[in-house]
Design an enzyme around this catalytic site. Sequence first.
Site, PDB file in Angstrom:
ATOM      1  N   HIS A 128      -2.747   3.714  -5.940  1.00  0.00           N
ATOM      2  CA  HIS A 128      -3.143   2.438  -5.347  1.00  0.00           C
ATOM      3  C   HIS A 128      -3.375   1.366  -6.411  1.00  0.00           C
ATOM      4  CE1 HIS A 128      -4.709  -0.106  -2.124  1.00  0.00           C
ATOM      5  NE2 HIS A 128      -5.719  -0.425  -2.912  1.00  0.00           N
ATOM      6  N   TYR A 171      -9.524  -8.824  -6.250  1.00  0.00           N
ATOM      7  CA  TYR A 171      -8.588  -8.444  -7.297  1.00  0.00           C
ATOM      8  C   TYR A 171      -8.813  -9.244  -8.581  1.00  0.00           C
ATOM      9  CZ  TYR A 171      -5.986  -5.863  -3.775  1.00  0.00           C
ATOM     10  OH  TYR A 171      -5.630  -4.973  -2.804  1.00  0.00           O
ATOM     11  N   HIS A 174      -3.542  -9.020   3.472  1.00  0.00           N
ATOM     12  CA  HIS A 174      -4.980  -9.176   3.611  1.00  0.00           C
ATOM     13  C   HIS A 174      -5.305 -10.038   4.826  1.00  0.00           C
ATOM     14  CE1 HIS A 174      -5.702  -8.272  -0.927  1.00  0.00           C
ATOM     15  NE2 HIS A 174      -5.703  -7.175  -0.186  1.00  0.00           N
ATOM     16  N   LYS A 234      -2.284  -2.155   8.191  1.00  0.00           N
ATOM     17  CA  LYS A 234      -3.744  -2.248   8.263  1.00  0.00           C
ATOM     18  C   LYS A 234      -4.146  -3.514   9.007  1.00  0.00           C
ATOM     19  CE  LYS A 234      -7.732  -1.593   5.227  1.00  0.00           C
ATOM     20  NZ  LYS A 234      -8.176  -1.458   3.811  1.00  0.00           N
ATOM     21  N   ARG A 268       0.843  -1.188   0.000  1.00  0.00           N
ATOM     22  CA  ARG A 268       0.000   0.000   0.000  1.00  0.00           C
ATOM     23  C   ARG A 268       0.882   1.243   0.000  1.00  0.00           C
ATOM     24  NH1 ARG A 268      -2.044  -3.571   3.996  1.00  0.00           N
ATOM     25  NH2 ARG A 268      -4.065  -4.489   3.414  1.00  0.00           N
ATOM     26  N   ARG A 287      -1.001  -1.555  -6.924  1.00  0.00           N
ATOM     27  CA  ARG A 287      -1.161  -2.728  -6.063  1.00  0.00           C
ATOM     28  C   ARG A 287      -2.047  -3.774  -6.748  1.00  0.00           C
ATOM     29  NH1 ARG A 287      -1.179  -4.372  -0.570  1.00  0.00           N
ATOM     30  NH2 ARG A 287      -3.166  -5.099   0.266  1.00  0.00           N
TER      31      ARG A 287
END
Length: 271
Positions: A201, A244, A235, A126, A101, A204
């Site tokens: 972003h 994705y 994740h 995150k 990120r 990514r």
Amino acid sequence: MTADLAIAWATQTERDSSDEVYQARRLDTVRIFARHLQALEPATEIPPEDVLSRRYRRIPPYPYSPDEVAALMSAAGGLRPGIRAATWRTLIGVLAVTGMRSGEACHLGHDDVDLQAGTLVIADSKFGKSRLLFLHPSTIIELRAYARVRDQMVPEPRASTFLVNSRGRPLDKYNIQHTFAALITAAGIQTPPGRRAPRLHDLRHVFAVATMLDWYRDGDNVQARLPVLSTWLGHVDPKSTYWYICKPSRNCWPWPPAGSSNSRTGGQPHD
């Protein structure tokens, strides 16, 4: 207060947004107030729960080609002063070959980058997750070159981050979007009609899709390897990584682009 009045307010935003999810959240605020007001004024109408859709729809990311990544890095090289150019070129390159990120790249500390071992530590990111990323030799060469330039141009930085701005401070993950928008224009990248402008972003997303395509080409069991990609991207679980993947019929990803290369090798921005 009537339900019609509340709906009209929720849908007529200052920015004329047509996003129903955003409008539904505005209506939720009115609904809470209406419940309170109805106790004082019984004629108050509470807006129905099913007026606006709350279904979250992700906007398709922009699928940068390798040539466009190179064009962005070339445009970054034209920024001034020199440390700004070096930092931006490195930022775009490292995002393209690691899929991290942008905020994680901005927060990378000196101790998080081990160029001897060829690793990056993404600490407490995150969801409070930390992870270790491994770098291709070509990426290590570029990061070492940046570190030398940075130390020469900013011998006494005000930040302990690996990437610094022209004042020797950390990059601001919110303000960098303005510079990136200018680089998009300088690189000659056109926004597709009816689509959102390309974002930092989106690199990514490109990394994730290109990695899975590489696995397919190599004959790997992609379903079995998906947890590896989930861990790499930080994740919570593989379900998050499925976002994705787009079905070909939806035309979300016109991949693979002409001249595509193996993103896992770090070859896109550094070869």
